[in-house]
Design a protein around this motif. Structure first.
Motif, PDB file in Angstrom:
ATOM      1  N   GLU A   1       0.840  -1.204   0.000  1.00 45.25           N
ATOM      2  CA  GLU A   1       0.000   0.000   0.000  1.00 45.25           C
ATOM      3  C   GLU A   1       0.876   1.256   0.000  1.00 45.25           C
ATOM      4  OE1 GLU A   1      -2.925   0.289   3.131  1.00 45.25           O
ATOM      5  OE2 GLU A   1      -4.110   1.659   1.879  1.00 45.25           O
ATOM      6  N   LYS A   2       1.934   1.224   0.798  1.00 43.76           N
ATOM      7  CA  LYS A   2       2.841   2.382   0.841  1.00 43.76           C
ATOM      8  C   LYS A   2       3.469   2.600  -0.535  1.00 43.76           C
ATOM      9  CE  LYS A   2       4.077   2.183   5.724  1.00 43.76           C
ATOM     10  NZ  LYS A   2       3.045   3.110   6.174  1.00 43.76           N
ATOM     11  N   TYR A   3       3.849   1.493  -1.198  1.00 38.86           N
ATOM     12  CA  TYR A   3       4.447   1.612  -2.530  1.00 38.86           C
ATOM     13  C   TYR A   3       3.435   2.213  -3.515  1.00 38.86           C
ATOM     14  CZ  TYR A   3       6.612   0.632  -6.973  1.00 38.86           C
ATOM     15  OH  TYR A   3       7.142   0.787  -8.231  1.00 38.86           O
ATOM     16  N   LEU A   4       2.194   1.694  -3.446  1.00 45.60           N
ATOM     17  CA  LEU A   4       1.148   2.187  -4.354  1.00 45.60           C
ATOM     18  C   LEU A   4       0.910   3.681  -4.125  1.00 45.60           C
ATOM     19  CD1 LEU A   4      -0.999   1.488  -6.521  1.00 45.60           C
ATOM     20  CD2 LEU A   4      -2.572   0.927  -4.665  1.00 45.60           C
ATOM     21  N   ILE A   5       0.884   4.089  -2.866  1.00 45.77           N
ATOM     22  CA  ILE A   5       0.677   5.507  -2.547  1.00 45.77           C
ATOM     23  C   ILE A   5       1.821   6.337  -3.149  1.00 45.77           C
ATOM     24  CG2 ILE A   5       0.633   7.207  -0.643  1.00 45.77           C
ATOM     25  CD1 ILE A   5      -0.904   5.003   0.993  1.00 45.77           C
ATOM     26  N   GLY A   6       3.054   5.864  -2.967  1.00 47.34           N
ATOM     27  CA  GLY A   6       4.221   6.586  -3.508  1.00 47.34           C
ATOM     28  C   GLY A   6       4.181   6.669  -5.025  1.00 47.34           C
ATOM     29  N   PHE A   7       3.816   5.556  -5.664  1.00 49.53           N
ATOM     30  CA  PHE A   7       3.721   5.471  -7.124  1.00 49.53           C
ATOM     31  C   PHE A   7       2.704   6.489  -7.645  1.00 49.53           C
ATOM     32  CE2 PHE A   7       1.576   3.646 -10.848  1.00 49.53           C
ATOM     33  CZ  PHE A   7       2.629   3.262 -11.658  1.00 49.53           C
ATOM     34  N   LEU A   8       1.549   6.566  -6.966  1.00 50.52           N
ATOM     35  CA  LEU A   8       0.486   7.476  -7.411  1.00 50.52           C
ATOM     36  C   LEU A   8       0.810   8.925  -7.069  1.00 50.52           C
ATOM     37  CD1 LEU A   8      -2.514   5.195  -6.422  1.00 50.52           C
ATOM     38  CD2 LEU A   8      -1.803   5.753  -8.762  1.00 50.52           C
ATOM     39  N   GLU A   9       1.493   9.132  -5.934  1.00 52.79           N
ATOM     40  CA  GLU A   9       1.902  10.494  -5.555  1.00 52.79           C
ATOM     41  C   GLU A   9       2.822  11.063  -6.623  1.00 52.79           C
ATOM     42  OE1 GLU A   9       1.808  10.522  -0.677  1.00 52.79           O
ATOM     43  OE2 GLU A   9       3.695  10.080  -1.710  1.00 52.79           O
ATOM     44  N   GLU A  10       3.728  10.209  -7.112  1.00 48.92           N
ATOM     45  CA  GLU A  10       4.666  10.657  -8.134  1.00 48.92           C
ATOM     46  C   GLU A  10       3.909  11.081  -9.392  1.00 48.92           C
ATOM     47  OE1 GLU A  10       7.450   7.733  -9.549  1.00 48.92           O
ATOM     48  OE2 GLU A  10       8.303   9.209 -10.930  1.00 48.92           O
ATOM     49  N   LYS A  11       2.827  10.342  -9.679  1.00 50.65           N
ATOM     50  CA  LYS A  11       2.033  10.641 -10.877  1.00 50.65           C
ATOM     51  C   LYS A  11       1.002  11.736 -10.601  1.00 50.65           C
ATOM     52  CE  LYS A  11       2.782   6.621 -13.560  1.00 50.65           C
ATOM     53  NZ  LYS A  11       4.139   6.561 -13.121  1.00 50.65           N
ATOM     54  N   LYS A  12       0.880  12.146  -9.345  1.00 46.55           N
ATOM     55  CA  LYS A  12      -0.113  13.135  -8.916  1.00 46.55           C
ATOM     56  C   LYS A  12      -1.534  12.718  -9.323  1.00 46.55           C
ATOM     57  CE  LYS A  12       2.897  17.161  -8.618  1.00 46.55           C
ATOM     58  NZ  LYS A  12       4.184  16.530  -8.915  1.00 46.55           N
ATOM     59  N   ARG A  13      -1.825  11.435  -9.154  1.00 45.04           N
ATOM     60  CA  ARG A  13      -3.132  10.895  -9.511  1.00 45.04           C
ATOM     61  C   ARG A  13      -3.612   9.960  -8.401  1.00 45.04           C
ATOM     62  NH1 ARG A  13      -2.157  13.880 -12.959  1.00 45.04           N
ATOM     63  NH2 ARG A  13      -1.869  13.619 -15.202  1.00 45.04           N
ATOM     64  N   SER A  14      -4.937   9.823  -8.287  1.00 48.03           N
ATOM     65  CA  SER A  14      -5.469   8.733  -7.460  1.00 48.03           C
ATOM     66  C   SER A  14      -5.413   7.484  -8.334  1.00 48.03           C
ATOM     67  CB  SER A  14      -6.916   9.031  -7.050  1.00 48.03           C
ATOM     68  OG  SER A  14      -7.754   8.946  -8.187  1.00 48.03           O
ATOM     69  N   TYR A  15      -5.647   6.317  -7.753  1.00 48.85           N
ATOM     70  CA  TYR A  15      -5.628   5.075  -8.543  1.00 48.85           C
ATOM     71  C   TYR A  15      -6.644   5.161  -9.686  1.00 48.85           C
ATOM     72  CZ  TYR A  15      -6.510   0.210  -9.813  1.00 48.85           C
ATOM     73  OH  TYR A  15      -6.700  -0.956 -10.520  1.00 48.85           O
ATOM     74  N   VAL A  16      -7.876   5.621  -9.345  1.00 49.25           N
ATOM     75  CA  VAL A  16      -8.936   5.698 -10.364  1.00 49.25           C
ATOM     76  C   VAL A  16      -8.547   6.687 -11.464  1.00 49.25           C
ATOM     77  CG1 VAL A  16     -11.344   6.361 -10.779  1.00 49.25           C
ATOM     78  CG2 VAL A  16     -10.787   4.900  -8.834  1.00 49.25           C
ATOM     79  N   GLU A  17      -8.015   7.841 -11.072  1.00 50.06           N
ATOM     80  CA  GLU A  17      -7.586   8.828 -12.090  1.00 50.06           C
ATOM     81  C   GLU A  17      -6.509   8.230 -12.992  1.00 50.06           C
ATOM     82  OE1 GLU A  17      -8.262  12.931  -9.499  1.00 50.06           O
ATOM     83  OE2 GLU A  17      -6.285  11.980  -9.560  1.00 50.06           O
TER      84      GLU A  17
END
Ligand SMILES: Cc1cc2nc3c(=O)[nH]c(=O)nc-3n(C[C@H](O)[C@H](O)[C@H](O)COP(=O)(O)O)c2cc1C
Length: 210
Positions: free
Chosen positions: A154-170
């Motif tokens: 979950e932490k990795y997923l959050i970091g991955f999406l933060e880098e992309k400045k997107r939520s998972y759905v976005e």
């Protein structure tokens, strides 16, 4: 052993895709706990289960072992809040084959606002989106889960999406949108090439008077 493992142990996973009509919508309805109460004909066809094998079963009957836990964690967090969620999911058919889908949910509540049913609709996902973006991400999440647990995937997923400045759905909506835009451009290019070819033929027809 929990029910999930029991169900999955019965099926030998095969690295082959289910052949199905990808214009169709796969639909199911569950109670508030994700127990299947209805599945449409497409669901039955694609999953390979009979209606009587699905009704009353937890939805993880079609859970594929390649799916990281964290995706379902986020999915359920959203559903329980009464929010729709679009997830890209690899599902497991009874045959052991897989099929990739993108989800869309509707949530039915009673007069007190308590959730009574979930309606899940699924459509096919472009193969390119899966192989270029989703499979590599899910593989990483799965490896992290195996090594350090869902807390860290979950932490990795959050970091991955933060880098992309997107939520998972976005993020997944954008992947599909970009894919469709590229397909459209390609179709327009082909059309233009056809027009140019036709123009050229017309030119020679006029030139040689035939
Ligand atoms: C309406 C609805 C549809 C669902 N559709 C799927 C699905 O297509 N594939 C899937 O693996 N899980 C689906 N789930 C999530 C499952 O309930 C479950 O959380 C998931 O398979 C992971 O299993 P686990 O929670 O036992 O780890 C759905 C849940 C609901 C409420």
């Amino acid at each position: 052993m929990n029910q999930e493992n029991q169900l999955q142990n019965k099926i030998a996973v095969i690295d082959k895709e289910v052949t199905w009509d990808k214009t169709q919508v796969i639909m199911s309805k569950t109670n508030a706990f994700g127990i299947i109460e209805y599945a449409n004909e497409v669901f039955v066809d694609v999953s390979g289960y009979e209606d009587y094998e699905l009704m009353g079963q937890p939805h993880n009957i079609i859970r594929h072992p390649d799916m990281p836990k964290v995706i379902f964690k986020v999915l359920w967090e959203n559903l329980k809040q009464g929010r729709n969620f679009h997830a890209i999911v690899k599902n497991l058919a009874k045959s052991g084959r897989y099929y990739w889908v993108i989800t869309d949910f509707e949530i039915a509540k009673d007069e007190n606002g308590a959730i009574v049913n979930y309606f899940g609709r699924r459509q096919s996902v472009p193969q390119e989106v899966v192989s270029l973006h989703i499979e590599p991400l899910y593989k990483k999440l799965l490896q992290i889960e195996a090594a350090s647990g869902v807390e860290f995937s979950e932490k990795y997923l959050i970091g991955f999406l933060e880098e992309k400045k997107r939520s998972y759905v976005e993020y997944i909506k954008e992947l599909i949108f970009e894919h469709e835009k590229a397909q459209l451009k390609f179709a327009q290019y082909e059309e233009q090439a056809d027009d140019e070819e036709e123009e050229e033929r017309g030119f020679f027809r006029r030139l040689f008077n035939r």
